[in-house]
Write a protein that holds these residues in place. Sequence first.
Motif, PDB file in Angstrom:
ATOM      1  N   GLU A  21      12.598  11.246 -36.758  1.00 41.25           N
ATOM      2  CA  GLU A  21      12.090  12.123 -35.643  1.00 41.25           C
ATOM      3  C   GLU A  21      11.980  11.538 -34.239  1.00 41.25           C
ATOM      4  O   GLU A  21      11.122  10.429 -34.138  1.00 41.25           O
ATOM      5  CB  GLU A  21      10.864  12.912 -36.179  1.00 41.25           C
ATOM      6  CG  GLU A  21      10.427  13.888 -35.444  1.00 41.25           C
ATOM      7  CD  GLU A  21       9.349  14.706 -35.895  1.00 41.25           C
ATOM      8  OE1 GLU A  21       8.860  15.695 -35.334  1.00 41.25           O
ATOM      9  OE2 GLU A  21       8.440  14.470 -36.925  1.00 41.25           O
ATOM     10  N   THR A  31      13.758  22.706 -31.084  1.00 44.94           N
ATOM     11  CA  THR A  31      13.828  21.869 -32.217  1.00 44.94           C
ATOM     12  C   THR A  31      15.484  21.612 -32.234  1.00 44.94           C
ATOM     13  O   THR A  31      16.110  22.487 -32.696  1.00 44.94           O
ATOM     14  CB  THR A  31      13.290  22.064 -33.455  1.00 44.94           C
ATOM     15  OG1 THR A  31      11.931  22.194 -33.189  1.00 44.94           O
ATOM     16  CG2 THR A  31      13.286  21.017 -34.519  1.00 44.94           C
ATOM     17  N   VAL A  32      16.168  20.444 -32.240  1.00 45.53           N
ATOM     18  CA  VAL A  32      17.413  20.207 -32.792  1.00 45.53           C
ATOM     19  C   VAL A  32      17.464  19.144 -33.898  1.00 45.53           C
ATOM     20  O   VAL A  32      17.001  18.025 -34.196  1.00 45.53           O
ATOM     21  CB  VAL A  32      18.259  19.437 -31.495  1.00 45.53           C
ATOM     22  CG1 VAL A  32      19.610  19.074 -31.915  1.00 45.53           C
ATOM     23  CG2 VAL A  32      17.969  20.093 -30.164  1.00 45.53           C
ATOM     24  N   ILE A  52      20.264  10.905 -25.909  1.00 41.98           N
ATOM     25  CA  ILE A  52      19.214  12.098 -25.884  1.00 41.98           C
ATOM     26  C   ILE A  52      18.009  11.559 -25.175  1.00 41.98           C
ATOM     27  O   ILE A  52      17.392  11.997 -24.192  1.00 41.98           O
ATOM     28  CB  ILE A  52      18.825  12.442 -27.254  1.00 41.98           C
ATOM     29  CG1 ILE A  52      19.822  13.295 -28.139  1.00 41.98           C
ATOM     30  CG2 ILE A  52      17.641  13.184 -27.129  1.00 41.98           C
ATOM     31  CD1 ILE A  52      19.781  13.768 -29.683  1.00 41.98           C
ATOM     32  N   TRP A  59      13.336  17.904 -26.096  1.00 39.12           N
ATOM     33  CA  TRP A  59      13.777  18.132 -27.501  1.00 39.12           C
ATOM     34  C   TRP A  59      12.809  17.732 -28.574  1.00 39.12           C
ATOM     35  O   TRP A  59      12.565  16.269 -28.439  1.00 39.12           O
ATOM     36  CB  TRP A  59      15.037  18.367 -27.770  1.00 39.12           C
ATOM     37  CG  TRP A  59      15.955  18.756 -27.230  1.00 39.12           C
ATOM     38  CD1 TRP A  59      15.736  19.741 -25.840  1.00 39.12           C
ATOM     39  CD2 TRP A  59      17.491  18.411 -26.961  1.00 39.12           C
ATOM     40  NE1 TRP A  59      17.173  20.005 -25.353  1.00 39.12           N
ATOM     41  CE2 TRP A  59      18.087  19.503 -25.932  1.00 39.12           C
ATOM     42  CE3 TRP A  59      18.422  17.893 -27.808  1.00 39.12           C
ATOM     43  CZ2 TRP A  59      19.266  19.140 -25.756  1.00 39.12           C
ATOM     44  CZ3 TRP A  59      19.816  17.719 -27.545  1.00 39.12           C
ATOM     45  CH2 TRP A  59      20.215  18.630 -26.436  1.00 39.12           C
ATOM     46  N   VAL A  61      13.575  16.267 -32.067  1.00 40.76           N
ATOM     47  CA  VAL A  61      14.895  15.980 -32.690  1.00 40.76           C
ATOM     48  C   VAL A  61      14.661  15.322 -34.209  1.00 40.76           C
ATOM     49  O   VAL A  61      13.727  14.500 -34.315  1.00 40.76           O
ATOM     50  CB  VAL A  61      15.707  14.969 -31.892  1.00 40.76           C
ATOM     51  CG1 VAL A  61      16.812  14.803 -32.543  1.00 40.76           C
ATOM     52  CG2 VAL A  61      15.836  15.176 -30.429  1.00 40.76           C
TER      53      VAL A  61
END
Length: 288
Positions: A21, A31-32, A52, A59, A61
Amino acid sequence: MDSSFKEQSVKIDDRTVAYLERPASKTAAKTVVFVHGWMDNAASFHALFPLIEQHALDWRVIAIDLPGHGHSSHKSEHHFYNFHDYVDDLHRILVKLHAVDVCLVGHSLGALIASCYSAAFPEKVSCLVQIEAHIPLSESPQLSPERLRKGIESRERWRNKTTKSIPSKQDAIAMRERATKLPTEAVLPIVERDLRQLGDKWVWRHDSKLKCESVYRMSEPQALAIMEAVTVPHLIILGQRGYAYLQRPECLQPLRSAQIEMVEGDHHCHLESPEQVFELILGRVNKN
């Protein structure tokens, strides 16, 4: 692995689901959720993680180790890995993690799981990205008796099989290179997450029951009904040298509402063309 991604886990009944995470700085962030393919793990997306971070995206992730894969618990010896159970697992994981404004990004098996979840729970998904997969696997109902027999026979072979060790880490890497057609630097994070040492030998972490054949597969009308029920914004990314059947006109025709993009690469095109795949994902997520 990018240091901004932290090793985490969550309990699902008596099982542990592991995940990587990258937390967001604000609670309302998108939230991806990345869902890997069969016999892979959360590290399958390692080439996308630095991108990212470089873009300073706000985000949350999450990259999941599906049950039986990576650092997640195996199912008990009396339970196997039916496809629809993965959809249930994904649902329970998202609920446990309090995931909101979720964009699902799945590769291969993970893409099929993500499409079925998006069809069943459209209110919980803001967008769907499928990499090297789209319509769930299907076959003629007339093949059901044969599939059932082969599936049960494969389970019986598993029950009579002994666990084999791997002589060295390099042998494990070479095995994954042959299976994926990827270079060492691409497979190394996946192998390292799926490998542990016992004395002077190495063994895979993943559950060997994953190799048992399915006892059930949808019919084509069922699979098409799933895709017709996908109403969220939908992106499909295919490798130019990936699975040829995914690019057939008759397979793409039912996907008229999806954005379909081709990138350089084979079945793991997200590891061969990470910048192009990332830009496509970024465009899809940021449109929502």
